[in-house]
Design a protein around this motif. Structure first.
Motif, short mmCIF file in Angstrom:
data_model
loop_
_atom_site.label_atom_id
_atom_site.label_comp_id
_atom_site.label_asym_id
_atom_site.label_seq_id
_atom_site.Cartn_x
_atom_site.Cartn_y
_atom_site.Cartn_z
N ARG A 203 126.80 105.56 31.04
CA ARG A 203 127.16 105.28 29.67
C ARG A 203 126.40 105.58 28.68
O ARG A 203 125.00 106.16 28.76
N GLN A 204 126.90 105.63 27.50
CA GLN A 204 126.15 106.06 26.41
C GLN A 204 125.98 105.02 25.28
O GLN A 204 127.37 104.64 24.99
N TYR A 213 132.00 106.89 22.95
CA TYR A 213 132.84 107.52 24.01
C TYR A 213 133.35 108.81 23.48
O TYR A 213 133.11 109.12 22.08
N ALA A 214 133.75 109.76 24.38
CA ALA A 214 134.51 110.84 23.86
C ALA A 214 135.41 110.83 22.91
O ALA A 214 136.34 109.85 22.96
N GLY A 226 127.18 110.17 30.26
CA GLY A 226 126.48 109.13 29.40
C GLY A 226 124.99 109.42 29.73
O GLY A 226 124.74 110.04 30.72
N ASP A 227 124.05 108.71 29.13
CA ASP A 227 122.71 109.19 29.31
C ASP A 227 122.05 108.18 29.98
O ASP A 227 120.73 108.31 30.46
N GLY A 338 121.45 115.26 26.89
CA GLY A 338 120.11 114.63 27.10
C GLY A 338 119.92 113.79 28.27
O GLY A 338 120.65 113.12 28.51
N MET A 339 119.03 114.07 29.13
CA MET A 339 118.99 113.50 30.38
C MET A 339 118.02 112.05 30.18
O MET A 339 116.82 112.47 29.99
N GLY A 340 118.41 110.91 30.36
CA GLY A 340 117.54 109.83 30.21
C GLY A 340 116.37 109.99 31.08
O GLY A 340 116.72 110.20 32.56
#
Ligand code: C2O
Ligand code: CU
Ligand code: CU
Length: 522
Positions: A203-204, A213-214, A226-227, A338-340
């Motif tokens: 999720r983002q 959401y997109a 999501g990240d 972006g990778m959390g």
């Protein structure tokens, strides 16, 4: 914004000026009318009667504002109340029944838009399968009545209205339908407090803790990712487990993200089940690929672990395509947002959850050598053994399609018509060129056997990062088809007659029309 996304509108929250991204739409009227299953059949005597209500809710996921979500509220109206459980965190209802039992489920739609429930992985009469043609408007009720005839396994349910499946699942609508049968109960696998259900979703969130959401077609083409990973709807999930053996049921409930699951200490992943239930015998994998809608059962032996230690379930870096979902750091990451947490030296892309191991010298047990008897269809039974039904998976400029077609509510063609009770070979061909993505292909009302994968040597930089984690050993209802790959499956159709779906389970692809009907004739 393109036409197909016009409903992915955002609503301003009344409480703050932050954008609350639980999408709102105007009530839509179903194309076929809504009253077809509005009342119960008095001659159907179910073992259990339940109520599932899709509704708006909110939850405390982070400090600060509550997160607005959607959810299936569930209630047992008749029968043993233990038929209903909840995942840890209470976001997802878990209905647990035995093969042969029958259910009546009142689905109430209290969302601001139309919806319908699909029972993923199940054999269902057409009307009970949750085809988008049966979507009901806000305020209406659909009555499901069916007898569970599947093998023991981890099945699930989720919304399936046209163009809105992705958004509705993303907002939190999903649940599990766990089936046991005589065989599964005799395996002696860990159960009760030694069993866990983990639903993985990415999720983002925006700064006000609301879902993002997109909204653009390009994001949908690539699949929305999501990240951060939620487990059972919760961020930063920590699970306390004893130093004994567990059965873990995992569902990838994400819209688009593939996970390359591994234990952070590199112990093997012992797989005991997949989409359609237990494997014939356990298999060890260095890691397991889990695409959207796939399920896996793991045997997790913590009996030799020291109390006080942690074990993490992680998702490793990989490349699922030259664009799009869940790709690792090695990919040409057009789709990444972006990778959390970033990547550690060991190639961990995301942490999924942390297990804290507790002591107490708990009873242990040995892994059974055989788990179930599988009555596979044989290729000689197939009516088209030498002439597989071919489905080309295509991505073009702004479209995703199957054999050059996109979804039409009622249409099927001759090459999408099968006969009840026959066995067929289907072949998915991922025609990816430079826009290659892996597609998890799903067929309704069927479980199938993966019989062959032919890979494109030109795509080895992608396939080699995933193939040791594919679990093709058991019954499947979703199969990963990697870029350039041809995957053959063997399906024996049951005796249900009618219209069913096959589609990509990247939910944005499904909503963009990478979905078709097939017709089962007598
Ligand atoms: Cu879980 Cu038509 O899908
Ligand atoms: Cu399905
Ligand atoms: Cu797809």
């Amino acid at each position: 914004m393109l036409a197909i996304n016009r409903r992915a509108l955002l609503r301003l929250s009344a409480a703050s000026s932050a954008v609350a991204l639980v999408p709102t739409v105007l009530a839509q009227t179903s194309e076929t009318g809504v009253s077809q299953s509005a009342t119960a059949n008095p001659d159907f005597k179910p073992d259990y009667e339940l109520e599932l209500t899709a509704t708006e809710t909110s939850a405390k996921l982070f400090s600060g504002s509550l997160t607005q979500l959607w959810k299936y509220e569930a209630k047992v109206l008749q029968g043993d109340p233990r038929v209903l459980e909840w995942t840890h965190g209470s976001q997802f209802p878990v209905i647990r029944v035995r093969q042969g039992q029958s259910l009546r489920i009142y689905f109430h739609n209290k969302l601001p838009e139309e919806s319908i429930i699909h029972w993923h992985g199940m054999h269902m009469p057409q009307k009970m399968d949750g085809h988008p043609m049966y979507a009901i408007a806000p305020g209406q009720t659909f009555v499901y009545e069916f007898t569970v005839n599947m093998r023991a396994g981890t099945y699930w349910f989720h919304p399936h209205p046209h163009h809105r499946t992705g958004a509705q699942v993303y907002c939190g609508l999903a649940g599990l339908l766990i089936i046991e049968d005589d065989e599964s109960l005799q395996t002696g696998l860990p159960n009760g407090k030694h069993e866990r259900v983990w639903v993985l979703q990415d999720r983002q969130f925006n700064r006000d803790n609301q879902l993002v959401y997109a909204s653009m077609r390009m994001e949908m083409m690539m699949g929305f990712t999501g990240d951060r990973v939620l487990v059972n709807g919760l961020p930063d999930h920590v699970e306390q487990l004893g130093n004994t053996v567990y059965r873990i049921r995992l569902l990838n409930g994400s819209n688009s993200r593939f996970y390359k699951l591994a234990w952070n200490d590199a112990r093997v992943m012992t797989v005991i089940g997949s989409d359609g239930g237990l494997l014939a015998s356990p298999v060890d994998k260095p890691y397991v690929m889990l695409a959207p809608a796939e399920r896996i059962d793991l045997w997790l032996d913590l009996s030799k672990d020291k109390p006080g230690q942690d074990l993490k379930l992680v998702s490793l870096a990989f490349t699922s395509g030259s664009m799009g979902t869940g790709m690792g750091m090695g990919g040409m990451g057009m789709g990444m947002r972006g990778m959390g947490g970033g990547m550690s030296a060991s190639g961990v892309e995301m942490e999924v959850l942390t297990i804290q191991i507790e002591g107490g010298a708990q009873p242990s047990q040995d892994l059974p050598k055989t788990l179930s008897t599988i009555n596979w269809p044989r290729i000689e039974e197939a009516v088209n053994a030498n002439n597989p039904r071919t489905i080309r998976l295509q991505m073009g400029m702004g479209t995703v399609s199957l054999n050059d077609r996109t979804f039409e509510m009622h249409e099927t063609t001759d090459d999408e018509t099968v006969r009840a009770g026959t066995t067929e070979v289907w072949q998915f061909v991922n025609t990816s060129g430079h826009m290659g993505m892996s597609h998890p292909m799903h067929i309704h009302n069927a479980q199938f056997k993966v019989i062959e994968r032919i890979q494109d040597p030109g795509q080895q930089s992608i396939t080699s990062t995933m193939q040791d984690g594919l679990v093709d050993e058991g019954w499947k209802d979703v199969v990963i088809v990697m870029p350039g790959e041809q995957v053959k499956i063997l399906i024996r159709f049951n005796n249900h007659i009618g219209i069913y779906l096959y589609h990509c389970h990247i939910l944005e692809h499904e909503d963009l029309g990478m979905m078709r009907n097939y017709l089962v004739q007598a």
